[in-house]
Design a protein around this motif. Structure first.
Motif, PDB file in Angstrom:
ATOM      1  N   HIS A  41       0.841  -1.201   0.000  1.00  0.00           N
ATOM      2  CA  HIS A  41       0.000   0.000   0.000  1.00  0.00           C
ATOM      3  C   HIS A  41       0.877   1.252   0.000  1.00  0.00           C
ATOM      4  O   HIS A  41       0.972   1.966   1.005  1.00  0.00           O
ATOM      5  N   SER A  42       1.479   1.494  -1.143  1.00  0.00           N
ATOM      6  CA  SER A  42       2.318   2.680  -1.305  1.00  0.00           C
ATOM      7  C   SER A  42       1.803   3.485  -2.487  1.00  0.00           C
ATOM      8  O   SER A  42       0.752   3.182  -3.048  1.00  0.00           O
ATOM      9  N   GLY A  43       2.539   4.503  -2.867  1.00  0.00           N
ATOM     10  CA  GLY A  43       2.106   5.346  -3.974  1.00  0.00           C
ATOM     11  C   GLY A  43       1.035   6.336  -3.541  1.00  0.00           C
ATOM     12  O   GLY A  43       0.590   6.343  -2.397  1.00  0.00           O
ATOM     13  N   LYS A  44       0.623   7.185  -4.458  1.00  0.00           N
ATOM     14  CA  LYS A  44      -0.273   8.299  -4.137  1.00  0.00           C
ATOM     15  C   LYS A  44      -1.614   7.859  -3.576  1.00  0.00           C
ATOM     16  O   LYS A  44      -2.213   8.564  -2.762  1.00  0.00           O
ATOM     17  N   THR A  45      -2.115   6.724  -4.019  1.00  0.00           N
ATOM     18  CA  THR A  45      -3.406   6.241  -3.516  1.00  0.00           C
ATOM     19  C   THR A  45      -3.241   5.145  -2.467  1.00  0.00           C
ATOM     20  O   THR A  45      -4.222   4.535  -2.051  1.00  0.00           O
ATOM     21  N   LEU A  46      -2.036   4.891  -2.023  1.00  0.00           N
ATOM     22  CA  LEU A  46      -1.737   3.843  -1.041  1.00  0.00           C
ATOM     23  C   LEU A  46      -2.312   2.510  -1.489  1.00  0.00           C
ATOM     24  O   LEU A  46      -3.012   1.807  -0.771  1.00  0.00           O
ATOM     25  N   GLY A  47      -1.951   2.118  -2.702  1.00  0.00           N
ATOM     26  CA  GLY A  47      -2.455   0.897  -3.313  1.00  0.00           C
ATOM     27  C   GLY A  47      -2.956   1.184  -4.708  1.00  0.00           C
ATOM     28  O   GLY A  47      -2.910   2.306  -5.197  1.00  0.00           O
ATOM     29  N   GLY A  48      -3.429   0.128  -5.372  1.00  0.00           N
ATOM     30  CA  GLY A  48      -3.994   0.297  -6.699  1.00  0.00           C
ATOM     31  C   GLY A  48      -2.991   0.281  -7.827  1.00  0.00           C
ATOM     32  O   GLY A  48      -3.374   0.402  -8.992  1.00  0.00           O
ATOM     33  N   HIS A  49      -1.708   0.108  -7.512  1.00  0.00           N
ATOM     34  CA  HIS A  49      -0.679   0.183  -8.552  1.00  0.00           C
ATOM     35  C   HIS A  49       0.014  -1.153  -8.803  1.00  0.00           C
ATOM     36  O   HIS A  49       0.952  -1.240  -9.598  1.00  0.00           O
ATOM     37  N   MET A  50      -0.444  -2.210  -8.126  1.00  0.00           N
ATOM     38  CA  MET A  50       0.200  -3.509  -8.297  1.00  0.00           C
ATOM     39  C   MET A  50      -0.801  -4.610  -7.969  1.00  0.00           C
ATOM     40  O   MET A  50      -1.881  -4.370  -7.434  1.00  0.00           O
ATOM     41  N   TYR A  51      -0.420  -5.852  -8.324  1.00  0.00           N
ATOM     42  CA  TYR A  51      -1.209  -7.041  -7.981  1.00  0.00           C
ATOM     43  C   TYR A  51      -0.448  -7.828  -6.920  1.00  0.00           C
ATOM     44  O   TYR A  51       0.777  -7.814  -6.893  1.00  0.00           O
ATOM     45  N   GLN A  52      -1.200  -8.508  -6.054  1.00  0.00           N
ATOM     46  CA  GLN A  52      -0.551  -9.298  -5.018  1.00  0.00           C
ATOM     47  C   GLN A  52      -1.445 -10.470  -4.639  1.00  0.00           C
ATOM     48  O   GLN A  52      -2.684 -10.397  -4.730  1.00  0.00           O
ATOM     49  N   LYS A  53      -0.812 -11.543  -4.258  1.00  0.00           N
ATOM     50  CA  LYS A  53      -1.563 -12.707  -3.808  1.00  0.00           C
ATOM     51  C   LYS A  53      -2.236 -12.408  -2.476  1.00  0.00           C
ATOM     52  O   LYS A  53      -1.599 -11.898  -1.541  1.00  0.00           O
ATOM     53  N   LEU A  54      -3.508 -12.718  -2.366  1.00  0.00           N
ATOM     54  CA  LEU A  54      -4.230 -12.599  -1.107  1.00  0.00           C
ATOM     55  C   LEU A  54      -4.007 -13.885  -0.325  1.00  0.00           C
ATOM     56  O   LEU A  54      -4.459 -14.956  -0.730  1.00  0.00           O
ATOM     57  N   GLY A  55      -3.282 -13.757   0.790  1.00  0.00           N
ATOM     58  CA  GLY A  55      -2.882 -14.932   1.554  1.00  0.00           C
ATOM     59  C   GLY A  55      -1.435 -15.278   1.254  1.00  0.00           C
ATOM     60  O   GLY A  55      -1.090 -16.456   1.089  1.00  0.00           O
ATOM     61  N   MET A  56      -0.591 -14.278   1.191  1.00  0.00           N
ATOM     62  CA  MET A  56       0.799 -14.490   0.812  1.00  0.00           C
ATOM     63  C   MET A  56       1.572 -15.295   1.872  1.00  0.00           C
ATOM     64  O   MET A  56       2.429 -16.101   1.556  1.00  0.00           O
ATOM     65  N   VAL A  57       1.232 -15.075   3.150  1.00  0.00           N
ATOM     66  CA  VAL A  57       1.898 -15.797   4.235  1.00  0.00           C
ATOM     67  C   VAL A  57       0.976 -16.862   4.812  1.00  0.00           C
ATOM     68  O   VAL A  57       1.357 -18.021   4.949  1.00  0.00           O
ATOM     69  N   ASN A  58      -0.249 -16.464   5.136  1.00  0.00           N
ATOM     70  CA  ASN A  58      -1.259 -17.400   5.642  1.00  0.00           C
ATOM     71  C   ASN A  58      -2.448 -17.395   4.697  1.00  0.00           C
ATOM     72  O   ASN A  58      -2.925 -16.331   4.291  1.00  0.00           O
ATOM     73  N   ALA A  59      -2.933 -18.581   4.344  1.00  0.00           N
ATOM     74  CA  ALA A  59      -3.940 -18.713   3.297  1.00  0.00           C
ATOM     75  C   ALA A  59      -5.235 -17.991   3.636  1.00  0.00           C
ATOM     76  O   ALA A  59      -5.719 -18.050   4.776  1.00  0.00           O
ATOM     77  N   TYR A  60      -5.782 -17.308   2.630  1.00  0.00           N
ATOM     78  CA  TYR A  60      -7.101 -16.694   2.760  1.00  0.00           C
ATOM     79  C   TYR A  60      -8.132 -17.820   2.778  1.00  0.00           C
ATOM     80  O   TYR A  60      -8.086 -18.735   1.950  1.00  0.00           O
ATOM     81  N   PRO A  61      -9.103 -17.783   3.705  1.00  0.00           N
ATOM     82  CA  PRO A  61     -10.003 -18.935   3.886  1.00  0.00           C
ATOM     83  C   PRO A  61     -11.008 -19.165   2.755  1.00  0.00           C
ATOM     84  O   PRO A  61     -11.478 -20.285   2.574  1.00  0.00           O
ATOM     85  N   HIS A  62     -11.330 -18.128   1.990  1.00  0.00           N
ATOM     86  CA  HIS A  62     -12.338 -18.264   0.941  1.00  0.00           C
ATOM     87  C   HIS A  62     -11.652 -18.212  -0.426  1.00  0.00           C
ATOM     88  O   HIS A  62     -11.208 -17.151  -0.861  1.00  0.00           O
ATOM     89  N   GLN A  63     -11.563 -19.333  -1.087  1.00  0.00           N
ATOM     90  CA  GLN A  63     -10.803 -19.404  -2.331  1.00  0.00           C
ATOM     91  C   GLN A  63     -11.661 -19.817  -3.527  1.00  0.00           C
ATOM     92  O   GLN A  63     -11.162 -20.349  -4.520  1.00  0.00           O
ATOM     93  N   GLU A  64     -12.947 -19.537  -3.442  1.00  0.00           N
ATOM     94  CA  GLU A  64     -13.818 -19.833  -4.575  1.00  0.00           C
ATOM     95  C   GLU A  64     -13.496 -18.920  -5.763  1.00  0.00           C
ATOM     96  O   GLU A  64     -13.563 -19.327  -6.920  1.00  0.00           O
ATOM     97  N   ASP A  65     -13.178 -17.670  -5.459  1.00  0.00           N
ATOM     98  CA  ASP A  65     -12.816 -16.687  -6.480  1.00  0.00           C
ATOM     99  C   ASP A  65     -11.296 -16.662  -6.585  1.00  0.00           C
ATOM    100  O   ASP A  65     -10.600 -16.290  -5.638  1.00  0.00           O
ATOM    101  N   LEU A  66     -10.763 -17.058  -7.737  1.00  0.00           N
ATOM    102  CA  LEU A  66      -9.310 -17.158  -7.915  1.00  0.00           C
ATOM    103  C   LEU A  66      -8.678 -15.874  -8.448  1.00  0.00           C
ATOM    104  O   LEU A  66      -7.502 -15.848  -8.780  1.00  0.00           O
TER     105      LEU A  66
END
Length: 339
Positions: free
Chosen positions: A238-263
């Motif tokens: 969450h950096s840049g002028k809008t504190l986000g919105g400028h990159m893609y990232q895995k949701l659950g990078m360290v610990n898995a996100y519990p809802h993975q129906e939407d990939l």
């Protein structure tokens, strides 16, 4: 051979470590002396929002006025019930949250609704791409999607939209004035006009006032939250002028996100590495945009902070850290100076 995801994680870990180290010294300087060090750090990591949005150079007042009229008009939906403003509330006074504050938005057809949370339209044109999965390259491309989406505004075709809008006398006049031709009512021009209006939706907040030199813009807890936000590694994404919105990232990078129906982005690219990858949401005006995440599953800002710390950083924030970061994020609320 090291996987792409592994390389990304190693790189991100390095960024987190670096920002944490930098912020530690900043915290010490700020608490002991003044706010200038933290201000300079913030300007380097984030920066203030500019007065204009990319692509707005040729946006005229007439074009923007047409775009606003279209944005607010439910006649863009198949049954005249749904406008852009239905899911991305701005209102005539420009004080709306830019969202509908629902987990997922109902569509024009009764019983149907979207499967993702409607993101804010405030500052949207500053992002790398549009939609949670980045499938639209810009605001104009994004504007074309919901009108034809069968679970959103449900118009059957571009031609049907052109015929419907082109049959309205006020739009015949307005399109001619905005685009300078008799046959200006096209789907492309319609999306162009809506995008021009959306490019005016730039928020104003106290964080920019602080970065611009106002020592009284943020209180002590908000400053502590900014310091914590940097030192714990939130700023890695969450950096840049809008504190986000400028990159893609895995949701659950360290610990898995519990809802993975939407990939996530995987649906767009088909790449295995893009499973559970989403565009990092912007944090400007975030406290008004509940519920959170792509699925709208988290109702409060405090819980979203706790969950992100766990899923992305592998950390469990104590309540003071959560309270301080939440206070800082609320300083990013849009505060128009005039209506």
């Amino acid at each position: 051979m090291i996987s792409t995801e592994r390389v990304k994680n190693i790189a991100l870990a390095g960024i987190i470590a670096t920002t944490a180290s930098m912020a530690t010294s900043v915290m010490a300087e700020t608490s002991a002396t003044d706010k200038q060090s933290l201000r300079q750090q913030s300007k380097a990591m984030f920066g203030t929002l500019p007065d204009t949005m990319p692509g707005s150079d040729n946006d005229t007042a007439i074009l923007i006025e047409l775009g606003e009229k279209l944005y607010m008009d439910p006649r863009l939906s198949v049954n005249d019930t749904q406008s852009c403003n239905s899911c991305h509330l701005i209102g005539s006074d420009k004080t709306g949250t830019g969202v509908d504050n629902l987990a997922t938005s109902p569509g024009a057809i009764k019983g149907k609704g979207g499967d993702r949370n409607s993101p804010t339209v405030w500052n949207a044109g500053f992002q790398v791409a549009q939609f949670w999965d980045g499938r639209a390259e810009d605001l104009k491309a994004q504007a074309k999607g919901p009108i034809l989406n069968p679970v959103e505004m449900a118009m059957p075709s571009e031609q049907a939209v052109e015929e419907k809008i082109g049959g309205i006398e006020e739009y015949q006049v307005a399109f001619k004035q905005a685009f300078g031709s008799e046959d200006a009512v096209t789907y492309d021009n319609l999306a162009h006009a809506i995008a021009a209006f959306e490019r005016t939706l730039i928020s104003q907040d106290r964080f920019d006032e602080f970065m611009n030199g106002d020592d009284n813009a943020l209180n002590d807890q908000e400053l502590a939250g900014l310091q914590t936000f940097i030192s714990t590694g939130c700023v890695a994404c969450h950096s840049g002028k809008t504190l986000g919105g400028h990159m893609y990232q895995k949701l659950g990078m360290v610990n898995a996100y519990p809802h993975q129906e939407d990939l996530g982005r995987h649906k767009v690219t088909g790449n295995e590495a893009d499973k559970m990858v989403f565009k990092v949401p912007m944090l400007r005006d975030i406290s008004r945009a509940a519920p959170y995440f792509h699925d709208g599953s988290i109702e409060t800002l405090d819980q979203a902070i706790k969950d992100m710390a766990w899923y992305q950083l592998g950390r469990k924030f104590d309540q003071q850290q959560v309270d301080d970061i939440a206070a800082f994020l609320k300083a990013l609320d849009h505060q128009p100076t005039s209506l």
